[in-house]
Design an enzyme around this catalytic site. Structure first.
Site, short mmCIF file in Angstrom:
data_model
loop_
_atom_site.label_atom_id
_atom_site.label_comp_id
_atom_site.label_asym_id
_atom_site.label_seq_id
_atom_site.Cartn_x
_atom_site.Cartn_y
_atom_site.Cartn_z
N TYR A 73 1.04 -1.21 -0.07
CA TYR A 73 -0.01 -0.02 0.07
C TYR A 73 1.09 1.14 0.07
O TYR A 73 0.64 2.22 -0.72
CB TYR A 73 -0.99 0.05 1.26
CG TYR A 73 -1.93 1.06 1.27
CD1 TYR A 73 -3.15 0.96 0.67
CD2 TYR A 73 -1.79 2.45 1.99
CE1 TYR A 73 -4.14 1.76 0.45
CE2 TYR A 73 -2.68 3.31 2.02
CZ TYR A 73 -3.73 3.07 1.08
OH TYR A 73 -4.75 4.12 1.48
N LYS A 122 0.88 4.15 -2.91
CA LYS A 122 0.37 5.42 -2.86
C LYS A 122 1.55 6.44 -3.27
O LYS A 122 1.36 7.61 -3.49
CB LYS A 122 -0.17 5.80 -1.10
CG LYS A 122 -1.34 4.89 -1.16
CD LYS A 122 -2.51 5.49 -2.12
CE LYS A 122 -3.77 4.65 -1.89
NZ LYS A 122 -4.92 5.33 -2.72
#
Length: 256
Positions: free
Chosen positions: A159, A163
């Site tokens: 993640y 991002k």
């Protein structure tokens, strides 16, 4: 904000619009008079968002499917162009969490799924709308990044990488297309009340490291509507000179 947004009659695509930040964003754009493409993987949730838009006098349509599939991406853009004349604003919001796994415990499936949905899908959809924005001579693209795109202590390896990738994509887009009147910005939400689920193993190394760091630094829990307000601002004419910005919406977490 209504007097300065310039959103009335605009065509807006919102991904992940069936729930959470995406739903709140779609509804907020519709209240400004925009025509909204509700894109989501879940047909029932997307239909619920569209129903609320229409019940409040707004205009929208639904496209259901996995946005990491080029065919679904093409359908989203084709429907927006056919029904609303183009795409004025794209909101790349859809995303999933990882399991808070540290790199050494991240398997191929977790890595590939998170990167595919969080980074590849926004790339595909942005690439697909750019020709229409370039032809129109204007456009605004807003991404939902994350605090995990600003630091290494807010999520697992997959993640966090996805991002950080979004942050880089935003900055590159802003520079590449600023002379063509296309803006790219992002919000970086802090903890927000949504339906997103973290399926972490509490005995794993990653959650044990990240959990205390998150709990020790965050402020209050935000709402999906608060995130939506920031997205609509960035997508609107009110932010006409805002380009390449990653805006923390996080009750000062990024300032800690």
């Amino acid at each position: 904000m209504s007097s300065t947004t310039g959103l009335a009659g605009r065509s807006v695509v919102v991904t992940g619009a069936g729930a959470g930040i995406g739903r709140a964003t779609a509804l907020r754009f519709a209240r400004e008079g925009a025509r909204v493409v509700v894109a989501d993987l879940n047909e029932e949730s997307a239909a619920g968002t569209l129903e609320e838009i229409e019940n409040n006098g707004g205009i929208g349509l639904v496209v259901v499917g996995d946005l990491s599939d080029q065919r679904v991406v093409d359908t989203v853009v084709d429907r927006a162009v056919e029904s609303f004349g183009g795409v004025d604003v794209l909101v790349n919001n859809a995303g999933i969490m990882d399991r808070m796994s540290a790199l050494g415990e991240t398997d191929d499936d977790e890595w590939e799924r998170v990167i595919r949905i969080n980074l590849t899908a926004p790339f595909l959809l942005t690439r697909a709308v750019l020709p229409h924005m370039l032809e129109a001579g204007r456009g605004s693209i807003v991404f939902t990044a994350s605090e995990a795109g600003l630091r290494g202590s807010a999520a697992g390896a997959a993640y966090t990488a996805s991002k950080h990738g979004i942050v880089g994509l935003v900055k590159n887009l802003a520079v590449m297309y600023r002379k063509r009147n296309i803006r790219a910005n992002a919000i970086a939400p802090g903890p927000t009340s949504t339906s997103i689920h973290v399926d972490s193993r509490q005995d794993a190394h990653g959650p044990g490291v990240v959990g205390p760091l998150i709990r020790g630094n965050i402020g209050r829990m935000g709402s999906a509507e608060e995130q939506a307000e920031a997205i609509v601002f960035l997508g609107s004419d009110a932010a006409s000179f805002v380009n390449g910005v990653v805006l923390p919406v996080d009750d000062a977490w990024a300032a800690v």
